[in-house]
Design an enzyme around this catalytic site. Structure first.
Site, mmCIF file in Angstrom:
data_model
loop_
_atom_site.group_PDB
_atom_site.id
_atom_site.type_symbol
_atom_site.label_atom_id
_atom_site.label_comp_id
_atom_site.label_asym_id
_atom_site.label_seq_id
_atom_site.Cartn_x
_atom_site.Cartn_y
_atom_site.Cartn_z
ATOM 1 N N GLY A 61 0.780 -1.212 0.000
ATOM 2 C CA GLY A 61 0.000 0.000 0.000
ATOM 3 C C GLY A 61 0.818 1.271 0.000
ATOM 4 O O GLY A 61 0.322 2.330 -0.368
ATOM 5 N N ASP A 70 0.416 -1.223 12.391
ATOM 6 C CA ASP A 70 0.082 -2.014 11.206
ATOM 7 C C ASP A 70 0.677 -3.412 11.314
ATOM 8 O O ASP A 70 1.218 -3.953 10.358
ATOM 9 C CB ASP A 70 0.597 -1.311 9.947
#
Length: 609
Positions: free
Chosen positions: A47, A159
């Site tokens: 991402g 994350d």
């Protein structure tokens, strides 16, 4: 980004075929070099950017992560990215992949980490299915140890997910810690683009509330369930549906092995206060292992995963031919003409430099200056990692190949600097200047000094009687200024040079002490730092001058009534913050009640400021 994850699994034939399956050839859109690192293959994409394989001049493989242009164009991302990289370079754990080099100011921001020859947990489970219970216990204990080191550096991973956990022969490696924080405030994420995987977020994260170390513990519980079952505990599907289940519903744990049930259930508590600490997670792993010691054998992974590690160890050999000549950009700064890669120096490769030399009036271009010993390229960004000490003595960001001023204005050439570096490493001692730069507005930090002239002893220059204050060892200690009951609201900051001391709105912008809405006190002004004193340790001017356990931020969950924090500002002031209270849960605002003592121009060495 998804760490060092490969782009595809490929054919599992002989070792050469397997290795080729894990390393993609560079495509027409991929760069050939990044800041002097010649790229050998593409490892994957995620991402936040693309990941490439490269090597140091000594042949040590490294993973180069190049940030997506969309993020690179966002000034707030760059500021936070620089801040997080500085913090990440302090993380040196057995179960983390160290950040060894970075450029946050160039046209294409990037960072380099040690290459881990192993698949991600996501790839291993997708290819070979769930892991045995014994492997999961060792996996979780290793990740918990990594989180201890990461949290100790003042970083929340934010994350943690299977693609950010790599499986090596000697244990897991946690990567990409803190990088998601850089993207949190960008226009991309503000418009609904997720950085990371919603299936592994914590409830407070999904609801847009403050995050802390407990957020990573929740993600660790999800990772444990995924490793044991092969699916995330809150299911898959559209992001909004997954996030709703994380916030409002209980996880599906019926297939979790009984030995792991207590561990996973406690980590997945909705309330962060009900979750175990990372130290308790390790104890739970030990209990689930029949209270015996967790010992990591060489074959801690299933045979099929071990075979993948062998295949990934056969990385493509580095290309030893020098890159084509190019106009090199200054390290940590973009050139006016855009991004052009530059070749490593003679010192780094043993090759003669190509292209015309720079004009005599121009300083040498900043290029990787690799030491004669040690496996890693030195970081050109901020303080080098403690495991690989180096000498800089330059303010951040520094220019590795520029001459360093010596005594009486003389300059040492690159050869002298290199010789000093080798002597320092061989002698087992390295001395380097630590100049903290949180990436904020240096103008704001300078203006906060209040224009002090002469390094006065507490009154900023000339005394009332017209005499000059003493300097050096004869300079008297400054008179402390006490401010009782200061209510510092989240999102506000203090400037220690101001009198009276009043909170001002803003948490990011080179401030000397701010209460970040992420749940921590932050010293982001240029040259600023914090020290969390031990429980029961009495703070004083002498104590705060002597303490060197510097950090950039201190999380509120580590603070209690009476706990003290020393604050040193880049403008030469020194403060002692004593926590008197924390806002109750039913309060409409989040704040800390503080007693603050300020010794203006009281920091060590501030007499020359």
């Amino acid at each position: 980004m998804d760490g060092q994850r490969p782009g595809g699994e490929g054919d599992m034939g002989d070792r050469g075929d397997r290795a080729a399956a894990h390393f993609e050839a560079l495509g027409p859109d991929d760069p050939g070099t990044v800041a002097g690192y010649r790229l050998s293959a593409r490892l994957g994409a995620g991402g936040m950017g693309k990941v490439y394989l490269s090597h140091t001049p000594g042949g040590r493989p490294v993973a180069i992560k190049v940030i997506r242009p969309e993020f690179a164009e966002d000034p707030e991302f760059r500021r936070r990215f620089a801040q997080e990289i500085r913090s990440a370079q302090r993380v040196q754990g057995l179960y983390t992949a160290p950040v060894i080099d970075a450029d946050t100011d160039g046209p294409h921001p990037w960072l380099a980490t040690a290459y881990v020859p192993g698949p991600s947990l996501a790839a291993a489970v997708a290819a070979h299915g769930p892991l045995p219970v014994e492997t999961v216990l060792l996996l979780v204990a290793g990740i918990a140890e990594a989180l201890q080191v990461i949290h100790g550096a003042g970083i929340v991973h934010r994350d943690l997910k299977p693609s950010n956990v790599l499986l090596a022969a000697d244990g897991p490696r946690v990567i990409d810690f803190g990088i998601a924080h850089a993207a949190d405030a960008t226009s991309l994420t503000g418009s609904g683009v997720f950085v990371g995987t919603p299936a592994f977020m914590a409830p407070e994260q999904a609801a847009g509330r403050g995050v802390g170390p407990a957020t990573d513990v929740f993600a660790l519980g999800q990772v444990a369930a995924y490793a044991a079952v092969g699916a995330p505990p809150f299911g898959e599907g559209p992001s909004h549906g997954v996030l709703y289940r994380i916030v409002h519903e209980q996880p599906e744990l019926s297939d979790v092995p009984p030995r792991l049930t207590e561990l996973v259930t406690r980590c997945l508590a909705k309330d962060p206060a009900d979750r175990p600490s990372v130290a308790e997670v390790i104890a739970l792993c030990r209990t689930a292992n029949d209270a015996t010691s967790l010992r990591r054998p060489e074959d801690w992974l299933p045979a099929a995963v071990t075979a993948e590690i062998s295949a990934r160890s056969a990385a493509p050999a580095p290309d030893l031919t020098p890159p084509p000549p190019a106009h090199p950009p200054t390290a940590m700064a973009a050139t006016a003409g855009g991004a052009a890669p530059y070749a490593p120096t003679v010192q780094g490769t043993g090759q003669a430099p190509q292209g015309p030399p720079p004009a005599p009036q121009q300083p040498p271009a900043a290029q990787p200056a690799y030491p004669a010993v040690g496996p890693y390229a030195p970081s050109r960004f901020g303080t080098p990692p403690p495991m690989h000490p180096q000498m800089s003595g330059q303010p951040l960001p520094f220019q590795p190949q520029q001459s360093v001023p010596g005594p009486q204005g003389r300059k040492r050439g690159p050869a002298v600097v290199a010789a000093a570096l080798v002597l320092a490493v061989v002698g087992g001692t390295a001395v380097y200047g630590l100049v903290k730069d949180k990436g904020g507005d240096s103008g704001a930090a300078s203006s906060a000094s209040g224009g002090t002239v002469g390094g006065g002893a507490g009154n900023g220059g000339t005394r009332a009687d017209g005499s000059k204050p003493a300097t050096g060892s004869d300079r008297p200690d400054p008179t402390p200024s006490d401010y009782k009951g200061v209510n510092l609201t989240a999102g506000y900051h203090l400037t220690l040079g101001e009198d009276p001391l009043r909170p001002q709105k803003g948490e990011d912008g080179g401030y000397e002490l701010s209460y970040d809405t992420g749940g921590y006190l932050d010293a982001e002004g240029q040259g600023g730092s914090l020290v969390l004193l031990d429980p029961g340790q009495q703070g004083s001017l002498a104590t705060c001058r002597a303490e060197t356990r510097f950090t950039d931020n201190v999380y509120v969950n580590k603070l209690g009534t009476g706990r003290q924090v020393c604050v040193t500002t880049g403008t030469g002031h020194l403060g002692l913050v004593t926590v008197r209270g924390i806002s109750p849960e039913d309060s409409p605002s989040t704040y800390l009640t503080l007693d603050v003592t300020v010794w203006r121009n009281g920091a060590a060495g501030s007499a020359s400021r």
